[in-house]
Design an enzyme around this catalytic site. Structure first.
Site, PDB file in Angstrom:
ATOM      1  CG  HIS A 107      -0.254  -0.152   2.534  1.00  0.00           C
ATOM      2  ND1 HIS A 107       0.147  -1.389   2.998  1.00  0.00           N
ATOM      3  CD2 HIS A 107       0.113   0.736   3.488  1.00  0.00           C
ATOM      4  CE1 HIS A 107       0.730  -1.241   4.174  1.00  0.00           C
ATOM      5  NE2 HIS A 107       0.729   0.044   4.494  1.00  0.00           N
ATOM      6  CG  HIS A 109       0.891   5.334   4.253  1.00  0.00           C
ATOM      7  ND1 HIS A 109       0.185   5.182   5.422  1.00  0.00           N
ATOM      8  CD2 HIS A 109       1.678   4.241   4.147  1.00  0.00           C
ATOM      9  CE1 HIS A 109       0.551   4.041   6.002  1.00  0.00           C
ATOM     10  NE2 HIS A 109       1.455   3.449   5.249  1.00  0.00           N
TER      11      HIS A 109
HETATM   12  P1  AMP Z   1       1.818   0.393   7.387  1.00  0.00           P
HETATM   13  O1  AMP Z   1       2.190   0.605   8.826  1.00  0.00           O
HETATM   14  O2  AMP Z   1       2.633   1.146   6.394  1.00  0.00           O
HETATM   15  O3  AMP Z   1       1.718  -1.083   7.086  1.00  0.00           O
HETATM   16  O4  AMP Z   1       0.368   1.014   7.192  1.00  0.00           O
HETATM   17  C1  AMP Z   1      -0.792   0.405   7.629  1.00  0.00           C
HETATM   18  C2  AMP Z   1      -1.761   1.512   7.894  1.00  0.00           C
HETATM   19  O5  AMP Z   1      -3.043   0.933   7.986  1.00  0.00           O
HETATM   20  C3  AMP Z   1      -1.523   2.256   9.208  1.00  0.00           C
HETATM   21  O6  AMP Z   1      -1.326   3.635   8.931  1.00  0.00           O
HETATM   22  C4  AMP Z   1      -2.787   1.996  10.031  1.00  0.00           C
HETATM   23  O7  AMP Z   1      -3.192   3.128  10.746  1.00  0.00           O
HETATM   24  C5  AMP Z   1      -3.778   1.645   8.945  1.00  0.00           C
HETATM   25  N1  AMP Z   1      -4.875   0.765   9.336  1.00  0.00           N
HETATM   26  C6  AMP Z   1      -4.822  -0.328  10.137  1.00  0.00           C
HETATM   27  N2  AMP Z   1      -6.022  -0.931  10.180  1.00  0.00           N
HETATM   28  C7  AMP Z   1      -6.849  -0.206   9.385  1.00  0.00           C
HETATM   29  C8  AMP Z   1      -8.225  -0.320   9.023  1.00  0.00           C
HETATM   30  N3  AMP Z   1      -9.000  -1.305   9.478  1.00  0.00           N
HETATM   31  N4  AMP Z   1      -8.745   0.616   8.179  1.00  0.00           N
HETATM   32  C9  AMP Z   1      -7.965   1.618   7.707  1.00  0.00           C
HETATM   33  N5  AMP Z   1      -6.670   1.774   8.013  1.00  0.00           N
HETATM   34  C10 AMP Z   1      -6.118   0.876   8.845  1.00  0.00           C
END
Ligand code: AMP
Length: 144
Positions: A107, A109
């Site tokens: 993903h 951001h």
């Molecule tokens: P990463 O740490 O780069 O893997 O990013 C994962 C992101 O997903 C983090 O910024 C979390 O805040 C976000 N996240 C975790 N669970 C959810 C969810 N159910 N819906 C939306 N975002 C989420």
């Protein structure tokens, strides 16, 4: 190993893609899904995830799929900036737990930035209010 290993079909984003968990959606087509980060580091923090590949991170993703996927990242970034009018934005992408990755489905951001407004740390943000996120997602969707 968090950088290498088998794709776990039970990760949160795989569940969101299958409709088993909810998300606050800003954009979706056959290539990608964009939704609001529920622990936003700043206002408008949006995630764009690819469909159709079991990729844990940037290294696993089929090279030929980057073009369409990154085109969606750019489209969502354009809509985020049109809807929220930030002074700038950041694109972040983490690979492996030591680098900050917490969800092991590739993903990007998109994080809008405003002059003199600090971000919450990655992994240290508070849970946002769903109604606020829905308003932002609607504004982004309208700008797509
Ligand atoms: P990463 O740490 O780069 O893997 O990013 C994962 C992101 O997903 C983090 O910024 C979390 O805040 C976000 N996240 C975790 N669970 C959810 C969810 N159910 N819906 C939306 N975002 C989420």
């Amino acid at each position: 190993m968090s950088l290498t290993g088998t794709y776990d079909d039970a990760n949160i984003f795989a569940k969101i893609l299958r409709g088993e968990l909810p998300c606050i959606k800003a954009f979706e087509d056959e290539v990608a899904l964009a939704f609001m980060d529920i622990f936003p580091q700043g206002r408008g923090h949006t995630l764009v995830i690819p469909k159709g590949a079991q990729a844990r991170n940037l290294l696993d993703f089929p090279a030929e799929m980057f073009g369409p996927y990154l085109e969606r990242v750019q489209r969502v970034a354009r809509a985020v900036t049109a809807a929220l009018e930030p002074d700038g934005f950041q694109i972040l992408q983490f690979n492996g737990a030591p680098a900050g990755q917490t969800v092991f489905h590739l993903h990007f951001h998109i994080i809008p930035r405003w002059d003199s407004v600090a971000l919450a740390g990655h992994g240290h943000a508070r849970r946002a209010d769903d109604a606020e996120l829905q308003d932002i997602a609607r504004a982004i969707a309208a700008a797509m």
